[in-house]
Design a protein around this motif. Structure first.
Motif, PDB file in Angstrom:
ATOM      1  N   PRO A 118       0.814  -1.228   0.000  1.00 17.21           N
ATOM      2  CA  PRO A 118       0.000   0.000   0.000  1.00 17.21           C
ATOM      3  C   PRO A 118       0.840   1.268   0.000  1.00 17.21           C
ATOM      4  O   PRO A 118       0.486   2.253  -0.666  1.00 17.21           O
ATOM      5  CB  PRO A 118      -0.834  -0.115   1.282  1.00 17.21           C
ATOM      6  N   ASN A 147      -7.855   5.566   0.683  1.00 15.42           N
ATOM      7  CA  ASN A 147      -8.182   4.200   1.101  1.00 15.42           C
ATOM      8  C   ASN A 147      -6.944   3.446   1.567  1.00 15.42           C
ATOM      9  O   ASN A 147      -6.977   2.719   2.572  1.00 15.42           O
ATOM     10  CB  ASN A 147      -8.860   3.453  -0.050  1.00 15.42           C
ATOM     11  N   GLN A 149      -5.825   1.853   5.201  1.00 16.53           N
ATOM     12  CA  GLN A 149      -5.318   0.483   5.327  1.00 16.53           C
ATOM     13  C   GLN A 149      -4.036   0.455   6.156  1.00 16.53           C
ATOM     14  O   GLN A 149      -3.797  -0.479   6.929  1.00 16.53           O
ATOM     15  CB  GLN A 149      -5.061  -0.099   3.939  1.00 16.53           C
TER      16      GLN A 149
END
Length: 382
Positions: free
Chosen positions: A289, A355, A359
């Protein structure tokens, strides 16, 4: 005096200790007998303590799993406890007059001798010296030896005394574990390599599909998707090339990602890159991520900050402070709109950044400071 001379130390003259000649002699003889009796009692007490100490040490020597040894100044065995029979199969008497080198496995004496000679020259203790010695029935045993130099009552160096422990089982178990770890490391590298290749195949398929896309919006979406897939593939490539298969260095990741996204600086616009990349390592569950966020921020800077310009400046900062990772991307473009909000933007890239930040359980801030500045912070997992 005769009775005392025969060992009857309780004998006394029973005469008055006066000033006469015989009185003085009686006092001297009785004092001598008292002193001899006291000394004899102390000697018997010391001998009893010595016998108890010797018996205690004998019991400890027999009970020890290790074997105790003594060598002289020429490295010849002068003592070996009986435990050596259980470890190497030799009776203690078979070692006397021999040196430890005479029992070592081939090549071990050449390795150990200069090390021990250096210790002996400095009269230094031997600490955890590991070597392989041949047993009487043939197999080699790995021994761990510790010893100290000893001197006689005149201070003359006489050799070394110490203990040797059989660590063959633990050494072989350690080798088995290391071999297993090496096999798993190779397997894990292969997995990362295959994942990277699979992602590159997907990227290649998207590239082929681009040739049949005429819509500029759709074409841009294909290119952005390929970049995102490439950023994920790069995480696995970094792990594949790294000696640490559990963590990715985000600084090295940025250094490798930039030329893949935008070339080596020969394309227009020409962007001067200022890189401040520290040693920030994160596990793969954070690297993916974080890598995608970096990819989006860099792509956003090139797309919006430098559009229509011949030159520009891009600054990327990656640093680790305690357990916090900080990533900042700064450009010198026109900056963000006054009403810009990351949560409210319609941009797919910015939505993806938000997003992915959630996370990571981190936070990201956007502001204007001579251009757009995006700063990501998150806690590094242990």
């Amino acid at each position: 005096a005769d009775r005392i001379g025969q060992g009857e130390l309780s004998a006394r003259t029973d005469l008055r200790h006066g000033t006469t000649g015989i009185g003085k002699v009686a006092r001297t003889i009785d004092a001598m007998a008292e002193l001899l009796a006291t000394n004899e009692h102390e000697r018997e007490h010391a001998l009893a303590a010595l016998r108890a100490s010797q018996e205690r040490m004998s019991h400890i020597t027999i009970a020890m799993a290790d074997w105790i040894w003594e060598i002289d100044a020429e490295d010849r065995f002068t003592y070996a406890s009986s435990r050596v029979r259980q470890i190497l199969g030799f009776a203690p008497s078979e070692l006397y007059g021999q040196t430890p080198y005479d029992f070592m496995a081939p090549g071990e004496a050449d390795r150990i001798r200069p090390v021990f000679e250096a210790l002996k020259a400095g009269r230094e203790p031997m600490r955890d010296m590991r070597y392989w010695s041949l047993a009487k029935d043939g197999p080699a045993h790995c021994l761990l030896a510790n010893g100290v130099p000893w001197h006689d009552e005149t201070g003359t160096f006489r050799g070394y005394r110490g203990v040797s422990k059989d660590i063959t089982a633990s050494v072989r178990a350690e080798r088995t574990v290391l071999e297993s770890l090496h096999e798993k490391e190779i397997l894990l590298k292969e997995i990362h390599h295959r994942v990277k290749n699979n992602l590159q195949i997907i990227s290649g398929l998207l590239y082929l599909q681009e040739e049949h896309v005429q819509d500029p919006v759709a074409l841009e979406a294909f290119r952005e998707s390929r970049n995102r897939i490439g950023s994920m593939a790069l995480v696995h490539e970094e792990l594949y090339r790294s000696t640490n298969l559990s963590r990715v260095c985000l600084g090295e990741y940025v250094r490798d990602l930039l030329p893949r996204l935008f070339g080596n600086g020969d394309s227009q616009p020409r962007v001067v890159r200022h890189l401040h990349l520290g040693e920030a390592r994160v596990p793969i569950e954070q690297a993916v991520p974080a890598g995608l966020i970096i990819n989006e921020l860099l792509t956003n800077a090139y797309k919006h900050a430098f559009a229509g310009r011949d030159t520009g400046e891009l600054t990327v900062i990656v640093e680790a402070t305690d357990d916090t990772i900080v990533i900042a991307v700064r450009d010198n473009g026109p900056g963000l709109p006054d009403d810009f909000s990351m949560e409210q933007t319609a941009s797919l890239g910015m939505q993806l950044v938000c997003n992915l930040t959630r996370q990571l359980r981190g936070e990201i801030a956007a502001q204007n400071d001579g251009g757009a500045v995006f700063t990501l912070r998150f806690q590094r997992l242990a």
